[in-house]
Design a protein around this motif. Structure first.
Motif, PDB file in Angstrom:
ATOM      1  N   GLY A 223      50.229  26.004  36.070  1.00 46.84           N
ATOM      2  CA  GLY A 223      49.704  26.871  35.016  1.00 46.84           C
ATOM      3  C   GLY A 223      48.375  26.386  34.473  1.00 46.84           C
ATOM      4  N   ARG A 224      48.233  25.076  34.347  1.00 43.26           N
ATOM      5  CA  ARG A 224      46.954  24.529  33.870  1.00 43.26           C
ATOM      6  C   ARG A 224      45.830  24.809  34.855  1.00 43.26           C
ATOM      7  N   ILE A 226      45.647  27.270  36.970  1.00 47.24           N
ATOM      8  CA  ILE A 226      45.350  28.706  36.970  1.00 47.24           C
ATOM      9  C   ILE A 226      44.516  29.092  35.755  1.00 47.24           C
ATOM     10  N   ALA A 227      44.695  28.379  34.650  1.00 51.26           N
ATOM     11  CA  ALA A 227      43.985  28.722  33.413  1.00 51.26           C
ATOM     12  C   ALA A 227      42.667  27.981  33.243  1.00 51.26           C
ATOM     13  N   ASP A 228      42.373  27.004  34.066  1.00 51.65           N
ATOM     14  CA  ASP A 228      41.197  26.149  33.899  1.00 51.65           C
ATOM     15  C   ASP A 228      39.915  26.916  34.207  1.00 51.65           C
ATOM     16  N   PRO A 229      39.031  27.108  33.227  1.00 48.74           N
ATOM     17  CA  PRO A 229      37.784  27.832  33.494  1.00 48.74           C
ATOM     18  C   PRO A 229      36.927  27.167  34.567  1.00 48.74           C
ATOM     19  N   ARG A 235      39.546  29.757  42.327  1.00 47.32           N
ATOM     20  CA  ARG A 235      40.541  30.825  42.344  1.00 47.32           C
ATOM     21  C   ARG A 235      39.978  32.088  42.983  1.00 47.32           C
ATOM     22  N   THR A 241      44.659  35.017  40.871  1.00 47.42           N
ATOM     23  CA  THR A 241      44.362  35.325  39.475  1.00 47.42           C
ATOM     24  C   THR A 241      45.441  34.876  38.506  1.00 47.42           C
ATOM     25  N   GLY A 242      46.624  34.551  38.987  1.00 54.07           N
ATOM     26  CA  GLY A 242      47.680  34.143  38.072  1.00 54.07           C
ATOM     27  C   GLY A 242      48.913  33.681  38.805  1.00 54.07           C
TER      28      GLY A 242
END
Length: 270
Positions: A223-224, A226-229, A235, A241-242
């Motif tokens: 999850g980290r 996937i969320a890391d800018p 990605r 995307t998720g």
């Protein structure tokens, strides 16, 4: 002591390998920050994915859903389903695109009765199971194809159709998108004549013996990442995307596709 291994071999086109390496590096870093020990530094590309899935040291991998529901000796624990930015999708499903040569005059799947199909692997959900699910959905005759050419990969199925070794193939739409981006000349030889029913995306998995605590750490680390800018380009290269946390029940639709196809007489494609 069992050595931990990691693999991202399902969508690992040469143009995507650096992105997969960076994605795993981020997951591994997060696991270590969570207190994980023995985390592999690199992805294992030395073995076939089927062998890696059966490695009791598999810490993190990605598997085709059909073997997970059809092979009793394949004992893996599902972590999450990925979400891919293909065909406008916003959830953890995908499908196969069914392709023929661009100059083939046949205009529908039904017109390919008694033709030759390329199949990447008889254990493939997208290359085999969803192809027969599409044939069953359209109430086409059984057996539908005259012959099958086994190719070993979706890319080789694309080549087989493009070079007239086969007439038709079902290609995972995520792989098709990667080939269209990274090897457009291959895809330019083809056209899409049908799409399969939807199916769950290829799950991220770990060995069945992985502890509950490590499963929690893996889901957190994924999850980290996937969320890391800072990983946005990574990605994007992977069309990722998720992720949606999941367990074995998430693969029930794959069993339903198989059951319906077999019930319609399509246990085999030819």
């Amino acid at each position: 002591m069992i050595r931990a291994v990691a693999s991202l071999g399902m969508y690992d086109h040469p143009a995507q390998q650096r992105a997969n390496d960076l994605l795993w590096a981020a997951i591994a870093r997060a696991l270590r920050e969570e207190g994980g020990d023995g985390i592999p530094d690199t992805l294992d590309r030395t073995r076939d994915v089927h062998a890696l899935w059966r490695d009791p040291g598999l810490l993190f991998g990605q598997a085709c859903g059909y073997p997970l529901v059809s092979e009793p000796d394949l004992d893996l624990r599902i972590l999450a389903l990925p979400v891919y930015a293909v065909a406008g999708r916003d959830g953890p499903t995908h499908r196969s695109v069914i392709v023929c040569r661009s100059d083939d005059p046949r205009g529908s799947l039904a017109a390919f009765h008694r033709s030759c199909a390329a199949v990447n692997d008889p254990r493939s959900n997208t290359g085999m199971n969803l192809l027969r699910a599409t044939i069953a959905r359209d109430a086409l005759p059984a057996p539908f194809f005259d012959t099958i050419v086994r190719t070993g990969s979706h890319r080789e199925s694309v080549i087989a159709v493009g070079t007239a070794r086969a007439d038709i193939a079902a290609i995972d739409e995520v792989t098709h998108a990667a080939l269209a981006r990274f090897e457009p000349d291959l895809v330019a030889r083809l056209r899409i004549i049908a799409s399969s029913p939807d199916s769950p995306t290829l799950p991220f998995v770990t060995a069945a013996t992985t502890s509950d605590d490590m499963v929690r750490k893996l889901r957190t680390a994924l999850g980290r990442a996937i969320a890391d800018p800072a990983l946005a380009d990574v990605r994007a290269t992977l069309f990722l995307t998720g992720v949606v946390p999941a367990d074995a029940d998430a693969l029930t639709p794959i069993v339903a596709r198989e059951t319906a196809a077999v019930g319609a007489g399509h246990a085999a494609l030819a």
